[in-house]
Design a protein around this motif. Structure first.
Motif, PDB file in Angstrom:
ATOM      1  N   GLY A 167      -5.609  -3.663   3.661  1.00  0.00           N
ATOM      2  CA  GLY A 167      -6.688  -2.809   3.708  1.00  0.00           C
ATOM      3  C   GLY A 167      -8.244  -3.727   4.156  1.00  0.00           C
ATOM      4  N   PHE A 168      -8.011  -4.940   4.720  1.00  0.00           N
ATOM      5  CA  PHE A 168      -9.110  -5.826   5.027  1.00  0.00           C
ATOM      6  C   PHE A 168      -9.045  -6.274   6.471  1.00  0.00           C
ATOM      7  N   GLY A 169      -9.843  -7.110   7.053  1.00  0.00           N
ATOM      8  CA  GLY A 169      -9.897  -7.517   8.423  1.00  0.00           C
ATOM      9  C   GLY A 169     -10.119  -8.955   8.554  1.00  0.00           C
ATOM     10  N   PRO A 170     -10.438  -9.220  10.114  1.00  0.00           N
ATOM     11  CA  PRO A 170     -10.762 -10.627  10.527  1.00  0.00           C
ATOM     12  C   PRO A 170     -11.646 -11.170   9.609  1.00  0.00           C
ATOM     13  N   ARG A 171     -12.896 -10.415   9.283  1.00  0.00           N
ATOM     14  CA  ARG A 171     -13.823 -10.942   8.257  1.00  0.00           C
ATOM     15  C   ARG A 171     -13.258 -11.625   6.887  1.00  0.00           C
TER      16      ARG A 171
ATOM     17  N   GLU B 206     -20.903 -17.425   0.269  1.00  0.00           N
ATOM     18  CA  GLU B 206     -20.559 -17.195  -1.033  1.00  0.00           C
ATOM     19  C   GLU B 206     -20.703 -15.709  -1.361  1.00  0.00           C
ATOM     20  N   VAL B 207     -21.495 -14.789  -1.203  1.00  0.00           N
ATOM     21  CA  VAL B 207     -21.380 -13.527  -1.411  1.00  0.00           C
ATOM     22  C   VAL B 207     -20.316 -12.723  -0.766  1.00  0.00           C
ATOM     23  N   ASP B 208     -19.899 -13.083   0.718  1.00  0.00           N
ATOM     24  CA  ASP B 208     -18.821 -12.590   1.038  1.00  0.00           C
ATOM     25  C   ASP B 208     -17.534 -12.636   0.418  1.00  0.00           C
ATOM     26  N   LEU B 209     -17.396 -13.970   0.210  1.00  0.00           N
ATOM     27  CA  LEU B 209     -16.258 -14.381  -0.538  1.00  0.00           C
ATOM     28  C   LEU B 209     -16.079 -13.845  -1.831  1.00  0.00           C
ATOM     29  N   ILE B 210     -17.140 -13.640  -2.565  1.00  0.00           N
ATOM     30  CA  ILE B 210     -17.051 -13.141  -3.987  1.00  0.00           C
ATOM     31  C   ILE B 210     -16.499 -11.675  -3.879  1.00  0.00           C
ATOM     32  N   THR B 211     -17.208 -11.100  -2.842  1.00  0.00           N
ATOM     33  CA  THR B 211     -17.078  -9.678  -2.709  1.00  0.00           C
ATOM     34  C   THR B 211     -15.550  -9.495  -2.307  1.00  0.00           C
ATOM     35  N   THR B 212     -14.900 -10.255  -1.294  1.00  0.00           N
ATOM     36  CA  THR B 212     -13.702  -9.766  -0.987  1.00  0.00           C
ATOM     37  C   THR B 212     -12.653 -10.375  -1.890  1.00  0.00           C
TER      38      THR B 212
ATOM     39  N   VAL C 134      -1.810 -16.920  13.330  1.00  0.00           N
ATOM     40  CA  VAL C 134      -2.945 -16.219  13.045  1.00  0.00           C
ATOM     41  C   VAL C 134      -2.804 -14.683  13.189  1.00  0.00           C
ATOM     42  N   GLN C 135      -2.194 -14.273  14.184  1.00  0.00           N
ATOM     43  CA  GLN C 135      -1.705 -12.797  14.160  1.00  0.00           C
ATOM     44  C   GLN C 135      -1.090 -12.201  12.997  1.00  0.00           C
ATOM     45  N   GLU C 136       0.052 -12.850  12.456  1.00  0.00           N
ATOM     46  CA  GLU C 136       0.630 -12.474  11.356  1.00  0.00           C
ATOM     47  C   GLU C 136      -0.236 -12.685  10.011  1.00  0.00           C
ATOM     48  N   MET C 137      -1.118 -13.421  10.049  1.00  0.00           N
ATOM     49  CA  MET C 137      -2.206 -13.642   8.931  1.00  0.00           C
ATOM     50  C   MET C 137      -2.991 -12.177   9.119  1.00  0.00           C
ATOM     51  N   LYS C 138      -3.469 -11.835  10.171  1.00  0.00           N
ATOM     52  CA  LYS C 138      -4.311 -10.641  10.442  1.00  0.00           C
ATOM     53  C   LYS C 138      -3.494  -9.491  10.208  1.00  0.00           C
ATOM     54  N   ASP C 139      -2.281  -9.491  10.512  1.00  0.00           N
ATOM     55  CA  ASP C 139      -1.396  -8.141  10.205  1.00  0.00           C
ATOM     56  C   ASP C 139      -1.211  -8.046   8.752  1.00  0.00           C
ATOM     57  N   LYS C 140      -1.000  -9.151   7.998  1.00  0.00           N
ATOM     58  CA  LYS C 140      -1.071  -9.112   6.345  1.00  0.00           C
ATOM     59  C   LYS C 140      -2.405  -8.487   5.846  1.00  0.00           C
ATOM     60  N   TYR C 141      -3.526  -8.951   6.384  1.00  0.00           N
ATOM     61  CA  TYR C 141      -4.755  -8.621   5.776  1.00  0.00           C
ATOM     62  C   TYR C 141      -4.968  -7.114   6.196  1.00  0.00           C
ATOM     63  N   THR C 142      -4.728  -6.830   7.233  1.00  0.00           N
ATOM     64  CA  THR C 142      -4.952  -5.239   7.458  1.00  0.00           C
ATOM     65  C   THR C 142      -4.059  -4.693   6.874  1.00  0.00           C
ATOM     66  N   ALA C 143      -2.770  -4.709   6.541  1.00  0.00           N
ATOM     67  CA  ALA C 143      -1.934  -4.120   5.577  1.00  0.00           C
ATOM     68  C   ALA C 143      -2.594  -3.996   4.228  1.00  0.00           C
TER      69      ALA C 143
ATOM     70  N   LYS D 201       0.935  -1.472  -0.090  1.00  0.00           N
ATOM     71  CA  LYS D 201       0.050  -0.026  -0.029  1.00  0.00           C
ATOM     72  C   LYS D 201       0.870   1.054  -0.030  1.00  0.00           C
ATOM     73  N   ALA D 202       2.103   1.198   0.678  1.00  0.00           N
ATOM     74  CA  ALA D 202       2.716   2.422   0.991  1.00  0.00           C
ATOM     75  C   ALA D 202       3.523   2.916  -0.515  1.00  0.00           C
ATOM     76  N   THR D 203       3.853   1.791  -1.251  1.00  0.00           N
ATOM     77  CA  THR D 203       4.673   2.109  -2.622  1.00  0.00           C
ATOM     78  C   THR D 203       3.760   1.774  -3.761  1.00  0.00           C
ATOM     79  N   LYS D 204       2.446   1.366  -3.390  1.00  0.00           N
ATOM     80  CA  LYS D 204       1.580   1.033  -4.533  1.00  0.00           C
ATOM     81  C   LYS D 204       2.205   0.259  -5.635  1.00  0.00           C
TER      82      LYS D 204
END
Length: 344
Positions: free
Chosen positions: A258-262, A308-314, A247-256, A124-127
């Motif tokens: 622009g996503f979250g636990p969901r 299915e809908v949330d997975l397609i959206t993500t 799992v924390q490392e996974m969460k950190d990656k998804y946060t970076a 995200k920082a360097t795009k």
């Protein structure tokens, strides 16, 4: 009922003009199809009628509202033909990928991870990075986090050869093809689940998926068609080894990203070959556990709509991180119309 594991089984039509104001209204529902004359090669009656049919449909959409709207004003015949070309090409690609995955069902899980790992190189920082097809380079596919994905990449490469052979608008990019392969893999798991819920009856399973499935949710994903390929591998250290990180490392990656636990929970099928084992690991984190439970419950229902809908959206969001989509990609010039050769 036991828990279900799936792995176990427009560019806009607005012209580039200011929006109409109340002081200078533009009549709505006006469509102008411009067909240039000339050329020795005629266009068939069917192509012309398809264009006119699309124009009439758009006019009906515009005129259905009593409130003037700039949603549809002027649509050139060239725009409508271009859209049809891209749509037809994409349909052919999906048929090729469906056939390849049906012949190699063991590659469904690796294809999902291939698409994920190609996308999460986005910084995200360097795009830079993202779903740019860089995973095709030997220097990247051979990294530890991509272990076990070579066969999936080989399938994509073989599919690309076939697709390029019938493409009229140039070769398909790896970046587009890898994400479309993930879409086909997901659809395969959705359909397999429907068939399983019908006791293995394929005909009933197909009917169930057609009636209650999520086929209609793919519209935005399909529009993101025209990604550009990277010309070199993405930098190392951007993709976790999903089977070995916490799992924390996974969460950190998804946060970076622009996503979250969901989003992490709903993409559990992308994180390894054993979806239920992955979800058991994710469920040890309280932030992720509630979403894991939500999607497991959803998969037990007939329609599994939430999952299915949330997975397609993500996946739709993930599949265009950092990408500038070329909405004219894969279109091609068509012969100009010679009305003297047209027989209606």
């Amino acid at each position: 009922m036991g828990l279900v594991s799936f792995l176990s089984t427009l560019p806009t039509l607005l012209p580039n003009t200011p929006s109409p104001s109340s002081r200078c209204p533009i009549p709505y529902g006006v469509i102008s199809c411009k067909i240039e004359d000339g050329g020795s090669n005629g266009v068939g009656r069917r192509e012309v009628l398809k264009c006119f049919g699309a124009a009439i449909s758009l006019e009906l959409v515009a005129s259905s509202s009593p409130i003037p709207s700039p949603f549809v004003e002027v649509a050139n015949a060239a725009d409508l033909i271009q859209r049809r070309q891209r749509s037809d090409f994409q349909s052919s690609i999906k048929t090729t990928l469906y056939t390849a995955l049906k012949a190699n069902p063991e590659l469904v899980s690796p294809v999902l991870t291939l698409a994920l790992n190609d996308a999460v190189t986005y910084d995200k920082a360097t795009k830079t990075g993202g779903p740019n097809g860089s995973i095709r380079f030997s220097a990247e596919i051979s990294r530890p986090e991509n272990s076990g994905l070579a066969a999936a990449l080989s399938m994509v490469e073989e599919a690309k050869k076939e697709i390029d052979s019938y493409s009229k608008g140039g070769p398909i990019s790896y970046s587009d093809l890898i994400q479309l392969a993930a879409q086909s893999a997901l659809k395969a798991t959705f359909l397999a689940s429907a068939i399983r819920k019908c006791g293995g009856n394929e005909e009933k399973g197909n009917l169930l998926y057609s009636a209650y499935g999520s086929s209609g949710q793919w519209g935005l994903f399909d529009r993101q068609f025209g990604r550009s390929d990277a010309q070199e591998p993405d930098p190392e250290g951007r993709v976790p080894d999903w089977s070995n990180v916490s799992v924390q490392e996974m969460k950190d990656k998804y946060t970076a990203l622009g996503f979250g636990p969901r989003q992490l929970a709903v993409m559990s099928a992308f994180l390894g070959p054993d979806q239920l084992a992955t979800e058991a690991k994710l469920a040890t984190d309280p932030d992720v556990a509630k979403w894991v439970e939500k999607y497991q419950r959803s998969r037990e229902t007939v329609s599994q709509t939430d999952y299915e809908v949330d997975l397609i959206t993500t996946l739709t969001k993930m599949s265009c991180l950092g990408q500038n989509i070329n909405y004219e990609a894969y279109s091609y010039a068509v012969p100009k119309l010679d009305f003297s050769k047209l027989k209606l």
